[in-house]
Design an enzyme around this catalytic site. Structure first.
Site, PDB file in Angstrom:
ATOM      1  CE1 TYR A 154      22.765   0.351  49.374  1.00 18.08           C
ATOM      2  CE2 TYR A 154      24.465  -1.270  49.802  1.00 18.08           C
ATOM      3  CZ  TYR A 154      23.682  -0.220  50.230  1.00 18.08           C
ATOM      4  OH  TYR A 154      23.818   0.260  51.513  1.00 18.08           O
ATOM      5  CE  LYS A 161      25.935   1.502  54.123  1.00 16.26           C
ATOM      6  NZ  LYS A 161      25.940   2.390  55.314  1.00 16.26           N
TER       7      LYS A 161
END
Length: 254
Positions: A154, A161
């Site tokens: 990720y 995020k």
């Protein structure tokens, strides 16, 4: 219906498997009026048929990396609708190479791009559309558990995020003065076009089915149901929050 007559902008519709599409479908079921953005002609060709299928009233060009396009979009929406009840920000992007190697090898340019599109764009949208928001308006964005825990692959998107979630808190504080709510939905992994770029997510689907309390992965409709609640007057007292729709996986210690 929870959203009868409410005017909802859906930013980030990519195809019929995207989270934005699941949200739009639930909004339609609850009586909302819809409009969608697109970025360039290639995306427009996909968005317009979906908009028609979902009963969208109009589509509009808006590349969130361009402040001029965001401002023009706000002007167009004001002309079409006058004001806005709901904004859904379902937008994220990072270079594929920054999601396949090590995080430490993220380039400066790649870092800037991921943070700009995936996090800053929410602030840019809120600033441009603030004059159209009013008491009871709701802004929603999409995040993921990789913002707080390491999810292999990720990488820079997890950092983006995390910045997005912090932005939600600050925006909720500032826009709350006029009765506007800002929240984030942290959805479990879903097999979308965006998720396909994250190699580490492939194993997560099996892990969720094995160990999440509900023993299943979530669907875009699951996320859409939560979004409909947060956008409705039933969530009148909810703002600045990150709410999980992940079958409870994030609560497990293994």
């Amino acid at each position: 219906m929870l959203l009868q007559g409410k005017k909802a902008l859906i930013l980030g519709l990519a195809n019929n498997k995207s989270i934005a599409c699941g949200i739009a479908s639930c909004f339609k079921e609850q009586g909302a009026r819809l409009a969608f953005n697109y970025v360039g002609d290639a995306i427009k060709k996909r968005v317009e048929p979906l908009s028609e299928e979902l009963g969208g009233e109009f589509t509009f060009q808006c590349d969130v990396s361009d402040d001029a396009q965001i401002a023009a979009a706000a002007d167009l929406v004001k002309e079409k609708w006058g004001d806005v009840d709901i904004i859904v920000h379902s937008i994220a992007f990072a270079n594929r190479e920054d999601l396949t190697g090590r995080f430490v090898d993220t380039t400066r340019e790649g870092f800037h791009l991921a943070l700009d599109i995936s996090a800053y764009s929410l602030t840019g949208i809120c600033r441009a559309f603030e004059p159209l928001l009013h008491e009871g308006s709701s802004v929603l964005t999409m995040t993921y558990h990789g913002s707080t825990k390491v999810i292999p692959g990720y990488n820079v998107m997890g950092v983006a995020k995390a910045a997005l979630e912090a932005s939600v808190r600050y925006l909720a504080f500032e826009l709350g003065e006029k009765g506007v709510r800002v929240n984030a939905i942290s959805a479990g992994p879903i097999k979308t076009l965006a998720a396909s770029a994250v190699s580490g997510l492939k194993n997560i689907f099996n892990r969720v089915e094995e160990s999440a309390p509900l023993r299943r992965n979530v669907t875009t409709h699951d996320v859409g149901g939560l979004a409909a609640f947060l956008a409705s007057d039933l969530a009148h007292g909810v703002t600045g929050s990150v709410i999980y729709a992940d079958s409870g996986f994030s609560q497990m210690g293994i």
